[in-house]
Scaffold this motif. Sequence first.
Motif, mmCIF file in Angstrom:
data_model
loop_
_atom_site.group_PDB
_atom_site.id
_atom_site.type_symbol
_atom_site.label_atom_id
_atom_site.label_comp_id
_atom_site.label_asym_id
_atom_site.label_seq_id
_atom_site.Cartn_x
_atom_site.Cartn_y
_atom_site.Cartn_z
ATOM 1 N N GLN A 21 0.512 -1.490 -0.014
ATOM 2 C CA GLN A 21 0.005 0.106 -0.530
ATOM 3 C C GLN A 21 0.780 1.103 -0.022
ATOM 4 O O GLN A 21 0.657 2.079 -0.252
ATOM 5 C CB GLN A 21 -0.880 -0.326 1.167
ATOM 6 C CG GLN A 21 -1.816 -1.140 1.125
ATOM 7 C CD GLN A 21 -2.689 -1.490 2.321
ATOM 8 O OE1 GLN A 21 -3.326 -0.316 2.452
ATOM 9 N NE2 GLN A 21 -3.628 -2.625 2.921
ATOM 10 N N ARG A 22 2.040 1.266 0.239
ATOM 11 C CA ARG A 22 3.349 2.848 -0.165
ATOM 12 C C ARG A 22 3.309 3.073 -1.150
ATOM 13 O O ARG A 22 3.467 3.986 -1.609
ATOM 14 C CB ARG A 22 4.508 2.188 0.359
ATOM 15 C CG ARG A 22 4.313 1.637 1.946
ATOM 16 C CD ARG A 22 6.176 0.831 2.398
ATOM 17 N NE ARG A 22 6.346 0.148 1.685
ATOM 18 C CZ ARG A 22 7.013 -0.837 1.284
ATOM 19 N NH1 ARG A 22 8.173 -0.392 2.182
ATOM 20 N NH2 ARG A 22 7.759 -1.280 0.446
ATOM 21 N N GLN A 23 2.977 2.038 -1.952
ATOM 22 C CA GLN A 23 3.214 1.911 -4.227
ATOM 23 C C GLN A 23 1.858 2.666 -4.234
ATOM 24 O O GLN A 23 1.676 2.901 -5.846
ATOM 25 C CB GLN A 23 3.798 0.819 -4.244
ATOM 26 C CG GLN A 23 4.645 0.198 -3.989
ATOM 27 C CD GLN A 23 5.583 0.040 -4.261
ATOM 28 O OE1 GLN A 23 5.946 1.617 -4.967
ATOM 29 N NE2 GLN A 23 7.334 0.268 -3.704
ATOM 30 N N ILE A 24 1.009 1.898 -3.896
ATOM 31 C CA ILE A 24 -0.522 2.462 -4.510
ATOM 32 C C ILE A 24 -1.046 4.555 -4.057
ATOM 33 O O ILE A 24 -0.331 5.257 -2.995
ATOM 34 C CB ILE A 24 -2.083 2.213 -3.648
ATOM 35 C CG1 ILE A 24 -1.721 1.005 -3.857
ATOM 36 C CG2 ILE A 24 -3.176 2.925 -3.876
ATOM 37 C CD1 ILE A 24 -2.851 -0.231 -3.107
ATOM 38 N N MET A 46 3.626 -0.441 7.329
ATOM 39 C CA MET A 46 1.842 0.631 6.412
ATOM 40 C C MET A 46 2.359 -0.720 5.373
ATOM 41 O O MET A 46 2.024 0.359 3.939
ATOM 42 C CB MET A 46 2.223 1.380 6.980
ATOM 43 C CG MET A 46 1.842 2.178 8.612
ATOM 44 S SD MET A 46 1.411 3.381 9.304
ATOM 45 C CE MET A 46 -0.596 4.206 8.014
ATOM 46 N N VAL A 47 2.913 -1.419 5.241
ATOM 47 C CA VAL A 47 2.713 -2.053 3.592
ATOM 48 C C VAL A 47 1.240 -2.276 3.160
ATOM 49 O O VAL A 47 0.952 -2.445 2.573
ATOM 50 C CB VAL A 47 3.781 -3.405 3.268
ATOM 51 C CG1 VAL A 47 3.038 -4.472 2.617
ATOM 52 C CG2 VAL A 47 5.295 -3.300 3.350
ATOM 53 N N VAL A 48 1.091 -3.223 4.607
ATOM 54 C CA VAL A 48 -0.600 -3.633 4.745
ATOM 55 C C VAL A 48 -0.379 -2.089 6.302
ATOM 56 O O VAL A 48 -0.410 -2.350 7.135
ATOM 57 C CB VAL A 48 -0.752 -4.980 5.100
ATOM 58 C CG1 VAL A 48 -0.467 -5.209 6.535
ATOM 59 C CG2 VAL A 48 -1.665 -5.247 5.356
ATOM 60 N N LEU A 200 -1.952 10.460 4.578
ATOM 61 C CA LEU A 200 -2.626 10.688 2.676
ATOM 62 C C LEU A 200 -2.959 9.325 3.012
ATOM 63 O O LEU A 200 -3.657 8.763 1.520
ATOM 64 C CB LEU A 200 -2.066 11.089 2.292
ATOM 65 C CG LEU A 200 -0.788 12.235 1.949
ATOM 66 C CD1 LEU A 200 0.344 13.298 1.116
ATOM 67 C CD2 LEU A 200 -2.544 13.119 2.656
ATOM 68 N N GLN A 201 -3.554 8.707 3.607
ATOM 69 C CA GLN A 201 -4.329 7.565 3.550
ATOM 70 C C GLN A 201 -5.741 7.296 2.593
ATOM 71 O O GLN A 201 -6.141 6.639 2.365
ATOM 72 C CB GLN A 201 -5.152 6.395 4.664
ATOM 73 C CG GLN A 201 -3.811 5.614 5.325
ATOM 74 C CD GLN A 201 -3.146 6.491 6.407
ATOM 75 O OE1 GLN A 201 -3.771 8.374 6.220
ATOM 76 N NE2 GLN A 201 -2.978 6.105 7.964
ATOM 77 N N GLY A 202 -5.960 8.818 3.210
ATOM 78 C CA GLY A 202 -7.802 9.393 2.123
ATOM 79 C C GLY A 202 -7.571 9.683 0.678
ATOM 80 O O GLY A 202 -7.917 8.838 -0.243
ATOM 81 N N ALA A 203 -6.161 10.320 0.034
ATOM 82 C CA ALA A 203 -5.504 10.665 -0.586
ATOM 83 C C ALA A 203 -5.335 9.921 -1.433
ATOM 84 O O ALA A 203 -5.549 9.550 -2.784
ATOM 85 C CB ALA A 203 -4.612 11.577 -0.547
ATOM 86 N N ARG A 204 -4.074 9.024 -1.294
ATOM 87 C CA ARG A 204 -3.675 7.410 -2.444
ATOM 88 C C ARG A 204 -4.933 6.594 -2.031
ATOM 89 O O ARG A 204 -4.473 5.497 -3.031
ATOM 90 C CB ARG A 204 -2.437 6.883 -1.213
ATOM 91 C CG ARG A 204 -1.441 8.148 -1.398
ATOM 92 C CD ARG A 204 0.045 8.183 -0.401
ATOM 93 N NE ARG A 204 -0.068 7.981 0.668
ATOM 94 C CZ ARG A 204 -0.098 6.049 1.234
ATOM 95 N NH1 ARG A 204 0.055 5.330 0.093
ATOM 96 N NH2 ARG A 204 -0.428 5.972 2.453
ATOM 97 N N LEU A 205 -5.359 5.862 -1.015
ATOM 98 C CA LEU A 205 -5.712 4.230 -1.207
ATOM 99 C C LEU A 205 -7.371 4.529 -1.133
ATOM 100 O O LEU A 205 -7.639 3.778 -1.695
ATOM 101 C CB LEU A 205 -5.205 3.938 0.626
ATOM 102 C CG LEU A 205 -4.246 3.909 0.784
ATOM 103 C CD1 LEU A 205 -4.333 3.382 1.694
ATOM 104 C CD2 LEU A 205 -2.901 3.180 -0.272
ATOM 105 N N LYS A 306 8.817 5.075 2.098
ATOM 106 C CA LYS A 306 10.168 4.604 1.532
ATOM 107 C C LYS A 306 10.091 3.248 1.224
ATOM 108 O O LYS A 306 9.463 2.611 1.326
ATOM 109 C CB LYS A 306 11.549 4.965 1.860
ATOM 110 C CG LYS A 306 11.455 5.935 3.289
ATOM 111 C CD LYS A 306 13.138 6.215 3.433
ATOM 112 C CE LYS A 306 12.862 8.131 3.375
ATOM 113 N NZ LYS A 306 12.849 8.463 4.633
ATOM 114 N N ASN A 307 10.828 2.404 -0.099
ATOM 115 C CA ASN A 307 11.133 1.096 -0.054
ATOM 116 C C ASN A 307 11.834 0.572 0.674
ATOM 117 O O ASN A 307 12.550 0.703 2.139
ATOM 118 C CB ASN A 307 11.468 0.965 -1.738
ATOM 119 C CG ASN A 307 12.834 1.260 -1.714
ATOM 120 O OD1 ASN A 307 14.098 2.118 -1.139
ATOM 121 N ND2 ASN A 307 12.820 1.580 -3.037
#
Length: 359
Positions: A21-24, A46-48, A200-205, A306-307
Amino acid sequence: MKKDLLRPIFWENDSLKLLDQRQIPGKKEWYVAKNSKDAIFAIREMVVRGAPAIAITGLFGAVLELKNFSLKPDYQTFQNILSQILESRPTAVNLRRAFEELSSLFPKETFEKISLSELQQKSEEFAIQVFDEDIRNNLALAKNGVSLFPSSPSKLNIITHCNTGALATAGHGTALGVIRSLKEFGHDLTVFADETRPYLQGARLTAWELMEEGIENYLITDSMAGWLMSSRKIDAVIVGVDRVAANGDSANKIGTYPLAVLAKHHGVPFYIAATEKSFDFKIADGSQIPIEMRTQDEVTRLNFLKNEKGEPILPEGVIAPVGVKALNPSFDVTPASLIKAFITEKGIVLPDKIKDFFG
Ligand code: MRU
Protein backbone atom coordinates in the motif's frame (compact mmCIF):
# COMPACT_ATOMS: atom_id res chain seq x y z
CA MET A 1 -21.20 -7.71 -14.28
CA LYS A 2 -20.21 -7.46 -10.61
CA LYS A 3 -16.53 -6.68 -10.15
CA ASP A 4 -14.34 -9.14 -8.26
CA LEU A 5 -13.74 -8.25 -4.66
CA LEU A 6 -10.52 -6.24 -4.30
CA ARG A 7 -8.24 -8.29 -2.05
CA PRO A 8 -5.02 -6.98 -0.49
CA ILE A 9 -3.96 -10.21 1.27
CA PHE A 10 -3.36 -13.65 -0.25
CA TRP A 11 -2.30 -16.81 1.56
CA GLU A 12 -1.17 -19.29 -1.07
CA ASN A 13 1.16 -22.30 -0.83
CA ASP A 14 2.55 -21.25 2.53
CA SER A 15 3.30 -17.75 1.35
CA LEU A 16 1.78 -14.44 2.44
CA LYS A 17 1.32 -11.94 -0.38
CA LEU A 18 0.41 -8.37 0.55
CA LEU A 19 -0.57 -5.62 -1.85
CA ASP A 20 2.08 -3.00 -1.06
CA GLN A 21 0.00 0.00 0.00
CA ARG A 22 3.04 2.29 0.09
CA GLN A 23 3.10 2.09 -3.71
CA ILE A 24 -0.58 2.84 -4.37
CA PRO A 25 -1.79 4.66 -6.42
CA GLY A 26 1.50 4.61 -8.37
CA LYS A 27 1.70 0.88 -8.97
CA LYS A 28 0.31 -2.46 -7.83
CA GLU A 29 3.22 -4.40 -6.34
CA TRP A 30 3.13 -7.41 -4.07
CA TYR A 31 5.22 -7.79 -0.94
CA VAL A 32 5.94 -11.39 0.03
CA ALA A 33 6.42 -12.21 3.70
CA LYS A 34 8.38 -15.36 4.53
CA ASN A 35 8.56 -15.16 8.32
CA SER A 36 7.33 -13.14 11.28
CA LYS A 37 10.07 -10.52 10.81
CA ASP A 38 8.73 -9.77 7.33
CA ALA A 39 5.19 -9.53 8.72
CA ILE A 40 6.35 -7.16 11.47
CA PHE A 41 8.12 -5.01 8.86
CA ALA A 42 4.98 -4.99 6.70
CA ILE A 43 2.79 -3.86 9.60
CA ARG A 44 5.21 -1.31 11.05
CA GLU A 45 6.13 0.24 7.69
CA MET A 46 2.49 0.14 6.58
CA VAL A 47 2.89 -2.11 3.56
CA VAL A 48 -0.40 -3.22 5.04
CA ARG A 49 -2.49 -1.12 7.43
CA GLY A 50 -6.00 -0.86 8.85
CA ALA A 51 -6.96 -2.69 12.05
CA PRO A 52 -8.44 -5.89 10.51
CA ALA A 53 -5.70 -6.26 7.87
CA ILE A 54 -3.02 -5.80 10.56
CA ALA A 55 -4.59 -8.63 12.61
CA ILE A 56 -4.74 -10.99 9.62
CA THR A 57 -1.15 -10.19 8.59
CA GLY A 58 0.05 -10.72 12.16
CA LEU A 59 -1.72 -14.10 12.34
CA PHE A 60 -0.23 -15.34 9.08
CA GLY A 61 3.14 -13.95 10.20
CA ALA A 62 2.93 -16.23 13.25
CA VAL A 63 1.92 -19.17 11.02
CA LEU A 64 4.90 -18.53 8.73
CA GLU A 65 7.25 -18.46 11.70
CA LEU A 66 5.84 -21.73 13.06
CA LYS A 67 6.21 -23.34 9.63
CA ASN A 68 9.91 -22.48 9.63
CA PHE A 69 10.53 -24.75 12.64
CA SER A 70 11.60 -28.35 12.03
CA LEU A 71 11.41 -29.20 15.76
CA LYS A 72 8.51 -28.01 17.91
CA PRO A 73 9.35 -24.74 19.73
CA ASP A 74 8.70 -24.65 23.49
CA TYR A 75 5.68 -22.81 24.87
CA GLN A 76 7.68 -19.70 25.81
CA THR A 77 9.14 -19.42 22.28
CA PHE A 78 5.62 -19.65 20.84
CA GLN A 79 4.42 -16.88 23.16
CA ASN A 80 7.50 -14.76 22.31
CA ILE A 81 6.70 -14.99 18.60
CA LEU A 82 3.23 -13.59 19.30
CA SER A 83 4.47 -10.83 21.64
CA GLN A 84 7.05 -9.65 19.12
CA ILE A 85 4.43 -9.36 16.38
CA LEU A 86 2.03 -7.67 18.81
CA GLU A 87 4.53 -4.88 19.40
CA SER A 88 4.46 -3.84 15.74
CA ARG A 89 1.68 -1.25 16.12
CA PRO A 90 -0.04 -0.45 19.42
CA THR A 91 -3.39 1.27 18.86
CA ALA A 92 -5.65 -1.19 17.01
CA VAL A 93 -6.94 -3.98 19.27
CA ASN A 94 -7.81 -6.51 16.53
CA LEU A 95 -4.36 -8.12 16.50
CA ARG A 96 -4.33 -8.55 20.27
CA ARG A 97 -7.80 -10.13 20.20
CA ALA A 98 -6.74 -12.47 17.38
CA PHE A 99 -3.64 -13.60 19.31
CA GLU A 100 -5.65 -14.12 22.49
CA GLU A 101 -7.98 -16.41 20.54
CA LEU A 102 -5.06 -18.23 18.91
CA SER A 103 -3.37 -18.74 22.31
CA SER A 104 -6.61 -20.01 23.81
CA LEU A 105 -6.53 -22.88 21.28
CA PHE A 106 -3.29 -24.02 22.91
CA PRO A 107 -3.36 -23.74 26.70
CA LYS A 108 0.06 -24.77 28.09
CA GLU A 109 -0.98 -28.41 28.81
CA THR A 110 -2.47 -28.83 25.33
CA PHE A 111 0.56 -27.16 23.78
CA GLU A 112 2.92 -29.65 25.46
CA LYS A 113 0.94 -32.61 24.06
CA ILE A 114 0.43 -31.66 20.42
CA SER A 115 2.90 -32.27 17.61
CA LEU A 116 4.61 -29.54 15.60
CA SER A 117 2.49 -30.32 12.54
CA GLU A 118 -0.74 -30.07 14.61
CA LEU A 119 0.41 -26.71 15.97
CA GLN A 120 1.20 -25.48 12.46
CA GLN A 121 -2.00 -26.82 10.94
CA LYS A 122 -4.37 -25.55 13.66
CA SER A 123 -2.73 -22.10 13.63
CA GLU A 124 -3.04 -21.92 9.85
CA GLU A 125 -6.68 -23.02 9.97
CA PHE A 126 -7.38 -20.35 12.58
CA ALA A 127 -5.74 -17.60 10.48
CA ILE A 128 -7.77 -18.65 7.43
CA GLN A 129 -10.94 -18.70 9.55
CA VAL A 130 -10.28 -15.11 10.79
CA PHE A 131 -9.65 -14.02 7.20
CA ASP A 132 -12.90 -15.59 5.91
CA GLU A 133 -14.89 -14.29 8.88
CA ASP A 134 -13.64 -10.76 8.25
CA ILE A 135 -15.09 -10.70 4.73
CA ARG A 136 -18.39 -12.22 5.92
CA ASN A 137 -18.64 -9.76 8.83
CA ASN A 138 -17.84 -6.78 6.63
CA LEU A 139 -20.60 -7.75 4.19
CA ALA A 140 -23.03 -8.17 7.12
CA LEU A 141 -22.15 -4.85 8.73
CA ALA A 142 -22.41 -3.08 5.38
CA LYS A 143 -25.93 -4.46 4.97
CA ASN A 144 -26.82 -3.16 8.43
CA GLY A 145 -25.33 0.21 7.50
CA VAL A 146 -27.55 0.41 4.41
CA SER A 147 -30.61 0.03 6.68
CA LEU A 148 -29.83 3.43 8.27
CA PHE A 149 -30.51 5.23 4.99
CA PRO A 150 -33.71 5.72 2.96
CA SER A 151 -35.29 2.49 1.68
CA SER A 152 -35.64 3.87 -1.86
CA PRO A 153 -32.72 5.11 -4.01
CA SER A 154 -31.83 8.65 -2.92
CA LYS A 155 -29.20 11.32 -3.40
CA LEU A 156 -26.69 10.91 -0.56
CA ASN A 157 -23.60 12.92 0.37
CA ILE A 158 -21.20 11.14 2.69
CA ILE A 159 -17.89 12.15 4.28
CA THR A 160 -15.32 9.53 5.23
CA HIS A 161 -11.84 9.63 6.74
CA CYS A 162 -8.66 7.57 6.32
CA ASN A 163 -9.00 4.28 4.42
CA THR A 164 -11.39 1.65 5.71
CA GLY A 165 -11.91 -0.17 2.44
CA ALA A 166 -10.95 -3.51 1.01
CA LEU A 167 -7.32 -2.43 1.49
CA ALA A 168 -7.76 -2.16 5.26
CA THR A 169 -9.45 -5.54 5.68
CA ALA A 170 -9.66 -9.00 4.11
CA GLY A 171 -12.10 -7.47 1.60
CA HIS A 172 -15.09 -5.09 1.09
CA GLY A 173 -14.13 -2.87 4.05
CA THR A 174 -15.95 -1.43 7.06
CA ALA A 175 -16.97 2.25 6.62
CA LEU A 176 -16.01 2.09 2.96
CA GLY A 177 -17.82 -1.27 2.85
CA VAL A 178 -21.04 0.49 3.91
CA ILE A 179 -20.39 3.07 1.17
CA ARG A 180 -19.82 0.28 -1.41
CA SER A 181 -23.07 -1.38 -0.36
CA LEU A 182 -25.01 1.92 -0.48
CA LYS A 183 -23.88 2.27 -4.08
CA GLU A 184 -24.84 -1.36 -4.88
CA PHE A 185 -28.26 -0.67 -3.34
CA GLY A 186 -28.77 2.03 -5.97
CA HIS A 187 -28.32 5.27 -4.06
CA ASP A 188 -26.99 8.23 -6.00
CA LEU A 189 -23.89 8.61 -3.91
CA THR A 190 -21.26 11.33 -3.64
CA VAL A 191 -18.39 10.61 -1.27
CA PHE A 192 -16.08 13.28 0.11
CA ALA A 193 -12.83 11.63 1.19
CA ASP A 194 -10.61 13.48 3.65
CA GLU A 195 -7.03 13.36 2.40
CA THR A 196 -6.05 12.28 5.97
CA ARG A 197 -2.89 14.21 6.75
CA PRO A 198 -0.16 13.31 7.32
CA TYR A 199 -0.05 9.76 5.92
CA LEU A 200 -2.60 10.54 3.20
CA GLN A 201 -4.55 7.26 3.39
CA GLY A 202 -7.60 9.15 2.07
CA ALA A 203 -5.77 10.73 -0.87
CA ARG A 204 -3.66 7.73 -1.85
CA LEU A 205 -5.92 4.79 -0.98
CA THR A 206 -9.57 5.78 -0.50
CA ALA A 207 -9.68 7.99 -3.59
CA TRP A 208 -8.10 5.10 -5.53
CA GLU A 209 -10.59 2.52 -4.24
CA LEU A 210 -13.55 4.81 -4.94
CA MET A 211 -12.33 5.53 -8.46
CA GLU A 212 -11.73 1.81 -9.13
CA GLU A 213 -15.28 1.17 -7.91
CA GLY A 214 -16.78 3.94 -10.05
CA ILE A 215 -18.22 5.78 -7.04
CA GLU A 216 -18.53 9.55 -7.52
CA ASN A 217 -16.04 11.16 -5.15
CA TYR A 218 -14.19 14.32 -4.32
CA LEU A 219 -10.95 14.45 -2.42
CA ILE A 220 -10.89 17.19 0.23
CA THR A 221 -8.20 18.32 2.64
CA ASP A 222 -9.11 17.53 6.25
CA SER A 223 -9.61 21.25 6.90
CA MET A 224 -12.39 21.47 4.28
CA ALA A 225 -14.93 19.28 6.13
CA GLY A 226 -16.34 22.26 8.10
CA TRP A 227 -16.87 24.28 4.95
CA LEU A 228 -18.53 21.29 3.33
CA MET A 229 -20.94 20.67 6.22
CA SER A 230 -21.87 24.36 6.42
CA SER A 231 -22.38 24.80 2.67
CA ARG A 232 -24.24 21.67 1.56
CA LYS A 233 -26.37 18.89 2.92
CA ILE A 234 -24.22 16.06 4.23
CA ASP A 235 -26.22 12.95 5.11
CA ALA A 236 -23.65 11.19 7.26
CA VAL A 237 -20.04 10.86 8.30
CA ILE A 238 -18.98 7.21 8.33
CA VAL A 239 -15.56 6.18 9.61
CA GLY A 240 -13.83 3.06 10.88
CA VAL A 241 -12.12 2.47 14.22
CA ASP A 242 -8.98 0.94 15.72
CA ARG A 243 -10.22 0.38 19.24
CA VAL A 244 -13.49 1.07 21.06
CA ALA A 245 -13.28 1.27 24.88
CA ALA A 246 -16.04 -0.12 27.13
CA ASN A 247 -17.72 3.30 27.40
CA GLY A 248 -17.81 3.77 23.59
CA ASP A 249 -14.84 6.16 23.30
CA SER A 250 -13.24 5.31 19.96
CA ALA A 251 -9.66 5.66 18.76
CA ASN A 252 -9.36 6.10 15.03
CA LYS A 253 -7.07 7.81 12.55
CA ILE A 254 -5.91 11.27 13.63
CA GLY A 255 -8.47 13.81 12.42
CA THR A 256 -11.51 11.68 13.29
CA TYR A 257 -12.23 13.54 16.53
CA PRO A 258 -12.44 17.03 14.94
CA LEU A 259 -14.64 15.54 12.22
CA ALA A 260 -17.00 14.20 14.91
CA VAL A 261 -17.09 17.62 16.63
CA LEU A 262 -17.95 19.27 13.31
CA ALA A 263 -20.63 16.67 12.63
CA LYS A 264 -22.21 17.29 16.06
CA HIS A 265 -22.17 21.06 15.48
CA HIS A 266 -23.87 20.68 12.10
CA GLY A 267 -26.34 17.98 13.15
CA VAL A 268 -24.79 15.41 10.79
CA PRO A 269 -25.03 11.79 12.04
CA PHE A 270 -21.56 10.43 12.86
CA TYR A 271 -21.33 6.64 12.50
CA ILE A 272 -18.51 4.23 13.26
CA ALA A 273 -18.49 1.00 11.24
CA ALA A 274 -16.59 -1.89 12.82
CA THR A 275 -16.77 -5.57 13.63
CA GLU A 276 -16.87 -6.83 17.19
CA LYS A 277 -13.12 -7.49 16.93
CA SER A 278 -12.42 -3.76 17.33
CA PHE A 279 -14.14 -3.54 20.73
CA ASP A 280 -11.97 -3.71 23.84
CA PHE A 281 -14.09 -4.17 26.95
CA LYS A 282 -10.96 -4.57 29.07
CA ILE A 283 -10.42 -0.82 29.12
CA ALA A 284 -12.92 1.55 30.67
CA ASP A 285 -12.48 4.59 28.46
CA GLY A 286 -10.50 6.17 25.64
CA SER A 287 -7.80 7.63 27.91
CA GLN A 288 -6.39 4.08 28.28
CA ILE A 289 -5.97 3.49 24.54
CA PRO A 290 -2.28 3.71 23.57
CA ILE A 291 -1.80 6.27 20.82
CA GLU A 292 0.95 5.40 18.37
CA MET A 293 3.44 8.21 17.74
CA ARG A 294 5.01 7.95 14.31
CA THR A 295 8.05 9.59 12.74
CA GLN A 296 8.12 13.39 12.36
CA ASP A 297 9.09 12.85 8.71
CA GLU A 298 5.47 12.07 7.88
CA VAL A 299 4.56 15.61 8.97
CA THR A 300 7.52 17.56 7.63
CA ARG A 301 7.98 15.79 4.30
CA LEU A 302 5.88 14.64 1.41
CA ASN A 303 8.40 11.98 0.45
CA PHE A 304 8.22 9.98 3.67
CA LEU A 305 7.34 6.74 1.86
CA LYS A 306 10.42 4.55 1.51
CA ASN A 307 11.03 1.23 -0.21
CA GLU A 308 12.78 -1.79 1.37
CA LYS A 309 16.19 -0.25 0.60
CA GLY A 310 15.21 2.90 2.49
CA GLU A 311 15.04 4.96 -0.71
CA PRO A 312 12.24 7.54 -1.10
CA ILE A 313 9.37 6.30 -3.27
CA LEU A 314 8.32 9.86 -4.20
CA PRO A 315 10.67 12.65 -5.32
CA GLU A 316 12.12 14.95 -2.66
CA GLY A 317 9.39 17.16 -1.20
CA VAL A 318 10.07 18.72 2.15
CA ILE A 319 7.24 21.08 3.14
CA ALA A 320 8.56 22.60 6.35
CA PRO A 321 11.75 24.30 7.57
CA VAL A 322 14.56 21.78 7.98
CA GLY A 323 14.86 20.98 11.68
CA VAL A 324 11.32 22.07 12.61
CA LYS A 325 9.86 20.04 15.47
CA ALA A 326 6.65 18.26 14.59
CA LEU A 327 4.07 16.21 16.44
CA ASN A 328 2.68 13.10 14.80
CA PRO A 329 0.11 11.28 16.93
CA SER A 330 -1.32 8.73 14.52
CA PHE A 331 -4.74 8.40 16.17
CA ASP A 332 -7.16 10.42 18.26
CA VAL A 333 -10.04 9.44 20.52
CA THR A 334 -13.60 10.46 19.72
CA PRO A 335 -15.69 10.64 22.90
CA ALA A 336 -18.71 8.33 22.89
CA SER A 337 -21.01 11.37 23.25
CA LEU A 338 -20.21 12.42 19.65
CA ILE A 339 -21.00 9.02 18.12
CA LYS A 340 -24.56 8.46 16.94
CA ALA A 341 -24.19 4.68 16.58
CA PHE A 342 -21.85 1.82 15.79
CA ILE A 343 -22.59 -0.13 12.62
CA THR A 344 -21.58 -3.73 13.34
CA GLU A 345 -22.07 -7.15 11.78
CA LYS A 346 -24.55 -7.96 14.56
CA GLY A 347 -26.64 -4.81 14.14
CA ILE A 348 -26.71 -1.10 14.90
CA VAL A 349 -25.74 -0.32 18.47
CA LEU A 350 -25.76 2.87 20.52
CA PRO A 351 -22.50 3.79 22.30
CA ASP A 352 -23.93 3.33 25.82
CA LYS A 353 -25.29 -0.13 24.94
CA ILE A 354 -22.20 -1.83 23.52
CA LYS A 355 -21.33 -3.95 26.57
CA ASP A 356 -24.85 -5.43 26.87
CA PHE A 357 -25.10 -5.79 23.11
CA PHE A 358 -21.99 -7.93 22.74
CA GLY A 359 -22.63 -9.70 26.04
O1 MRU B 1 -2.76 4.02 10.39
P1 MRU B 1 -3.76 3.19 9.66
O2 MRU B 1 -3.85 3.46 8.20
O3 MRU B 1 -3.58 1.70 9.98
O4 MRU B 1 -5.15 3.62 10.32
C1 MRU B 1 -6.32 3.00 9.86
C2 MRU B 1 -7.54 3.53 10.50
O5 MRU B 1 -7.49 4.39 11.33
C3 MRU B 1 -8.83 2.87 10.13
O6 MRU B 1 -9.88 3.78 10.22
C4 MRU B 1 -9.12 1.68 11.07
O7 MRU B 1 -8.00 0.86 11.24
C5 MRU B 1 -10.25 0.86 10.57
S1 MRU B 1 -9.87 0.02 9.08
C6 MRU B 1 -11.21 -0.94 8.69
